[in-house]
Design a protein around this motif. Structure first.
Motif, short mmCIF file in Angstrom:
data_model
loop_
_atom_site.label_atom_id
_atom_site.label_comp_id
_atom_site.label_asym_id
_atom_site.label_seq_id
_atom_site.Cartn_x
_atom_site.Cartn_y
_atom_site.Cartn_z
N PHE A 134 0.79 -1.14 -0.02
CA PHE A 134 0.21 0.17 0.01
C PHE A 134 0.97 1.22 -0.02
O PHE A 134 0.53 2.18 -0.78
CB PHE A 134 -1.09 0.16 1.49
N TYR A 185 -5.33 -7.85 -0.85
CA TYR A 185 -5.21 -7.84 0.79
C TYR A 185 -6.30 -8.59 1.35
O TYR A 185 -6.17 -9.28 2.41
CB TYR A 185 -5.36 -6.28 1.29
N LEU A 191 -0.25 -6.75 3.95
CA LEU A 191 0.32 -5.74 3.02
C LEU A 191 1.79 -5.79 2.82
O LEU A 191 2.21 -5.44 1.75
CB LEU A 191 -0.30 -4.28 3.43
N LEU B 82 -6.63 2.14 5.45
CA LEU B 82 -6.26 2.38 3.86
C LEU B 82 -7.39 3.27 3.10
O LEU B 82 -6.67 4.09 2.38
CB LEU B 82 -6.45 0.93 3.30
#
Lengths: 497, 127
Positions: A134, A185, A191, B82
């Motif tokens: 990420f 994910y 990640l 995220l």
């Protein structure tokens, strides 16, 4: 010596900080800061390289959260070599085009250009060093924004449209990358690359979730291929490279697309594992498009009458070479691809800057018809263009030749059909390269009386001459001392996964 | 079909992603392209948020009257993080795209990228 371990993270933070600080500086200070920063990062990465060569690879934990929870940086031989090399190319590109940055960009805004250079360096370093998917995505986007700004910094209609096209294609690519990472994910629950790899291995053994994994892999590969301008997705490339200021063209062609390719290597080797990639035949697809790009890029380059568009289309062909190397699906192919990343970077940014030097002494003409005899008027730029062109064609002692040898060696170890296709494609592409590059070289060395130009008053910018000289030496170094670098890549790749 | 119905959040997210993706790629109007890009990214956030949610659990904020809750009572916090990061990224990219669109519009008085490309081709490239 333990302090060296902190350098990669420190470099990234330093680049981001300098980017912020540059925005309130004047143009001159921003430029000096930027050049100083790139130089400092270069030397620090050499220290990292020496450290890694002695102590071996290491992972760097951030914020005192151990592996499955926290973010990580991973430093190995390969990463350090690529980082050192990218810094060198970046420094020379900025130095070589520095004179034109001042001319091309409005005075009030030229400090922002260097802000973007700093951010670009930060994102490239992060893409090289990060161990977290990420984080990689976030820096991919920073890279996209910085690259878009570098293209549009020279404010005219062409660059604006080029930047719009670039941004659109890039956003398509990063959208695919993002959903790929999201699916990955969800399937693996991690990640960090190493942890994902562990889960992928378990899943391959049990046979669960193979379809989502394949989809994720496809999405990530296509996304990164679009961003690095693999052949059918190259439509944004020629405009973006040929209309921006020479430093930008050099950096875009030799570093931006290569950063994404390096990320793709990481995804292949560290996230999925090369076995998994081979099982799912991804490399075959990349091989096909790589070969298509090698031929198509060269054919399109032949039709160009504009010097810088020719160099841009040649980039399409060279990206094809790199993907072809990955597509051979042998480890030597990857080594060749990584070496070609370097040799292409060293030649292409030199070509862009030399082309600017040549058109400078021809009344700013970029068309071949206006460039006759330019090699006599600006000798160093002429020689640099010659070296770059010969290197791209593959004349011995220069970088491009060595990478072609590596590609051929790699093709010999690949499967029969791939070997034949790769060899034929290499031969055809080399001939096509020769056709357009030798034609360009002949034109710039055709004696021609040019009336509008006074040799006695023209002085090439000093910084450009220094940069071109360094580029020529770098090319010869890559061509003759390639064993050293190939050895480093081999060791780096051995411990990569 | 059953799977599709059970995972309707994800199904909707993927459909939205497709809509945004095609809009970004195929629309000629710059503003519509930007809207498409935002739909595409938002679809990914919906996907992530849906994947991070566990039925019957609460947001991982150990504070207030719920301070005594156990780890088992919370949803997975990572996708939320995220999503937040992703939103920041897409906002900044949108800002850059909008700025670019404004500059294009001021110069060519149209938002149609094909038309702009045509106008640019006619304009002689000047150093």
């Amino acid at each position: 010596m333990d302090i060296v371990r902190n350098f990669p993270l420190f470099n990234i933070v330093m680049c981001l900080m300098c980017g912020v600080v540059s925005s309130v500086f004047g143009a001159k200070q921003a430029k000096r800061l930027s050049l100083f920063l790139i130089g400092a990062v270069f030397f620090m990465n050499i220290a990292v390289l020496a450290f890694v060569a002695k102590e071996g690879q290491y992972t760097y934990m951030m914020g005192h959260f151990p592996a499955p929870w926290g973010n990580e940086i991973r430093v190995g031989m390969l990463e350090a070599v690529i980082a050192v090399f990218f810094c060198a190319i970046m420094f020379l590109s900025v130095l070589g085009g520095e004179h034109y940055i001042a001319l091309d960009i409005e005075d009030a805004k030229s400090n922002l250009y260097f802000t973007m250079i700093d951010l670009m360096l930060a994102s490239l370093l992060a893409l090289i060093y990060t161990n977290d998917l990420f984080t990689a995505y976030v820096f991919v986007e920073i890279n996209t924004i910085a690259a878009g700004a570098l293209i549009m910094s020279r404010s005219n209609g062409h660059t604006l449209v080029a930047a719009a096209k670039y941004m659109i294609m890039s956003l398509v690519g990063s959208g695919l990358l993002l959903i790929g990472i999201a699916i990955l994910y969800d399937v693996t629950g991690h990640l960090l690359m190493v942890d994902i790899h562990r889960r992928v291995e378990v899943l391959s053994r049990t046979g669960n979730y193979q379809l989502p994994l394949t989809v994720a892999m496809g999405l990530i590969s296509v996304g990164l291929a679009i961003k690095s301008a693999l052949f059918p997705f190259h439509s944004w490339l020629p405009d973006a490279y040929s209309y921006s200021t020479p430093s930008s063209s050099g950096i875009l062609s030799s570093l931006v697309s290569k950063g994404y390719i390096f990320l793709l290597f990481k995804v292949f080797y560290r996230v999925f594992g090369f076995e998994f990639i081979l099982d799912h035949k991804v490399t075959n697809i990349l091989f096909f498009f790589g070969v298509a790009g090698m031929i198509a890029g060269s054919v399109m380059a032949i039709y160009q009458t504009d010097m810088r568009r020719l160099i841009a289309f040649s980039s399409v062909a060279q990206i094809g070479y790199i993907y072809m190397g990955i597509g051979l699906s042998v480890s030597m192919g990857t080594v060749a691809a990584i070496f070609h990343i370097m040799s292409h970077a060293a030649s292409k940014s030199m070509l862009f800057i030399a082309a600017k030097g040549l058109s400078d002494v021809s009344g700013d003409s970029k068309e071949f018809s206006g460039l006759k005899g330019a090699g006599y008027r600006n000798r160093l730029a002429g020689i640099a263009f010659l070296v770059g062109a010969f290197s791209m064609v593959g004349i011995p002692l220069l970088a491009g030749f060595t990478s072609k040898v590596y590609f051929a060696e790699a093709a010999l170890t690949a499967s029969d059909i791939k070997m034949e296709v790769a060899m034929v494609a290499l031969a055809i592409s080399t001939i096509l390269n020769a056709v357009y590059f030798i034609r360009a070289v002949i034109i710039i060395y055709t004696p021609h009386k040019y009336t509008d130009f006074d040799q006695s008053t023209y002085r090439a910018p000093k910084t450009m001459e220094i940069a071109l000289l360094c580029f020529i030496l770098l090319n010869i170094f890559l061509g003759t001392w390639s064993n050293l670098i190939e050895g480093a890549i081999q060791t780096g790749l051995g411990t990569f996964s | 079909m059953g799977n599709l119905w059970n995972n309707y959040y994800e199904a909707v997210a993927v459909i939205l992603f497709g809509i945004g993706f095609t809009a970004l790629l195929l629309h000629r109007n710059m503003i519509k392209k930007i809207i498409g890009f935002n739909i595409m990214d938002t679809a990914v956030y919906l996907f992530l948020a849906a994947k991070g949610y566990i039925a019957g659990r609460v947001a991982p904020v150990p504070d207030g009257p719920d301070a005594s809750r156990l780890v088992e009572d919370y949803i997975n916090p990572v996708p939320s993080g995220l999503v937040l990061t992703g939103i920041v990224v897409s906002v900044s990219v949108t800002a850059v795209m909008l700025a670019l669109t404004i500059r294009l519009y001021r110069r060519y008085h149209t938002l149609d990228i094909d038309r702009i490309t045509m106008l640019v081709k006619r304009e002689k490239f000047k150093e």
